[in-house]
Write a protein that holds these residues in place. Structure first.
Motif, PDB file in Angstrom:
ATOM      1  N   CYS A 120      29.730  43.031  40.670  1.00  0.00           N
ATOM      2  CA  CYS A 120      29.035  41.747  40.742  1.00  0.00           C
ATOM      3  C   CYS A 120      27.523  41.984  40.684  1.00  0.00           C
ATOM      4  N   ASP A 121      26.880  41.402  39.695  1.00  0.00           N
ATOM      5  CA  ASP A 121      25.435  41.558  39.550  1.00  0.00           C
ATOM      6  C   ASP A 121      24.719  41.090  40.815  1.00  0.00           C
ATOM      7  N   GLY A 122      23.837  41.918  41.320  1.00  0.00           N
ATOM      8  CA  GLY A 122      23.070  41.577  42.511  1.00  0.00           C
ATOM      9  C   GLY A 122      23.775  41.896  43.816  1.00  0.00           C
ATOM     10  N   GLU A 123      25.060  42.222  43.764  1.00  0.00           N
ATOM     11  CA  GLU A 123      25.827  42.562  44.958  1.00  0.00           C
ATOM     12  C   GLU A 123      26.740  43.736  44.625  1.00  0.00           C
ATOM     13  N   MET A 181      34.957  56.317  36.044  1.00  0.00           N
ATOM     14  CA  MET A 181      35.589  55.062  35.649  1.00  0.00           C
ATOM     15  C   MET A 181      34.547  54.196  34.952  1.00  0.00           C
ATOM     16  N   GLN A 182      34.954  53.573  33.849  1.00  0.00           N
ATOM     17  CA  GLN A 182      34.027  52.689  33.153  1.00  0.00           C
ATOM     18  C   GLN A 182      33.745  51.459  34.017  1.00  0.00           C
ATOM     19  N   ALA A 183      32.578  50.875  33.816  1.00  0.00           N
ATOM     20  CA  ALA A 183      32.181  49.745  34.649  1.00  0.00           C
ATOM     21  C   ALA A 183      31.436  48.706  33.832  1.00  0.00           C
ATOM     22  N   LEU A 184      31.539  47.460  34.277  1.00  0.00           N
ATOM     23  CA  LEU A 184      30.820  46.354  33.664  1.00  0.00           C
ATOM     24  C   LEU A 184      30.243  45.469  34.760  1.00  0.00           C
ATOM     25  N   GLY A 185      29.014  45.045  34.575  1.00  0.00           N
ATOM     26  CA  GLY A 185      28.428  44.060  35.473  1.00  0.00           C
ATOM     27  C   GLY A 185      28.895  42.670  35.071  1.00  0.00           C
ATOM     28  N   VAL A 186      28.980  41.789  36.048  1.00  0.00           N
ATOM     29  CA  VAL A 186      29.381  40.408  35.783  1.00  0.00           C
ATOM     30  C   VAL A 186      28.553  39.491  36.679  1.00  0.00           C
ATOM     31  N   VAL A 187      28.173  38.339  36.147  1.00  0.00           N
ATOM     32  CA  VAL A 187      27.344  37.404  36.912  1.00  0.00           C
ATOM     33  C   VAL A 187      28.121  36.890  38.123  1.00  0.00           C
ATOM     34  N   PRO A 188      27.419  36.621  39.220  1.00  0.00           N
ATOM     35  CA  PRO A 188      28.084  36.204  40.462  1.00  0.00           C
ATOM     36  C   PRO A 188      29.006  34.995  40.322  1.00  0.00           C
ATOM     37  N   ARG A 189      28.669  34.027  39.494  1.00  0.00           N
ATOM     38  CA  ARG A 189      29.514  32.824  39.393  1.00  0.00           C
ATOM     39  C   ARG A 189      30.882  33.111  38.779  1.00  0.00           C
ATOM     40  N   LEU A 190      30.998  34.200  38.004  1.00  0.00           N
ATOM     41  CA  LEU A 190      32.283  34.539  37.386  1.00  0.00           C
ATOM     42  C   LEU A 190      33.104  35.520  38.218  1.00  0.00           C
ATOM     43  N   PHE A 191      32.453  36.221  39.139  1.00  0.00           N
ATOM     44  CA  PHE A 191      33.161  37.250  39.896  1.00  0.00           C
ATOM     45  C   PHE A 191      34.383  36.721  40.658  1.00  0.00           C
TER      46      PHE A 191
END
Length: 113
Positions: free
Chosen positions: A39-42, A1-11
């Motif tokens: 979620c970036d960092g988590e 499955m394709q994946a994208l990271g996203v900054v925590p404030r937007l998750f």
């Protein structure tokens, strides 16, 4: 499955369905179908969405394309994008990824278990 990271404030906005698109520049190409936000960092925080459309166009047209022109005038849009992509310019072509909410996605008959 394709994946994208996203900054925590937007998750949280993705999880609640308030955010149903993302704008990417010079990143992995996304195609319609299932996609996992991480979620970036988590890395344990994820959300699966169904990508319905991917469109390439200049950053200058992106806010209007996703119906956020009033929220994202040029200076706001450029500043926000440079938070993630310091070298981006107003005329650079970005990829806009539009998707269903996680709840809508979970209701698909082929949702991965």
């Amino acid at each position: 499955m394709q994946a994208l990271g996203v900054v925590p404030r937007l998750f949280p906005l993705i999880e609640t369905g308030q955010k149903t698109s993302t704008i990417r520049w010079r990143e992995t190409r996304i195609e319609p179908g299932y996609m996992r936000y991480v979620c970036d960092g988590e890395a344990t925080k994820t959300a699966i969405v169904w990508v319905v459309r991917c469109t390439d166009l200049p950053l200058s047209q992106a806010a209007a394309f996703v119906g956020r022109e009033a929220d994202w005038p040029k200076d706001v849009m450029l500043e926000g994008m440079r938070e993630h992509y310091p070298e981006i310019e107003w005329t650079d072509v970005v990829q806009i990824v539009e998707h269903l909410t996680p709840a809508e996605t979970a209701g698909r008959p082929d949702f991965p278990a």
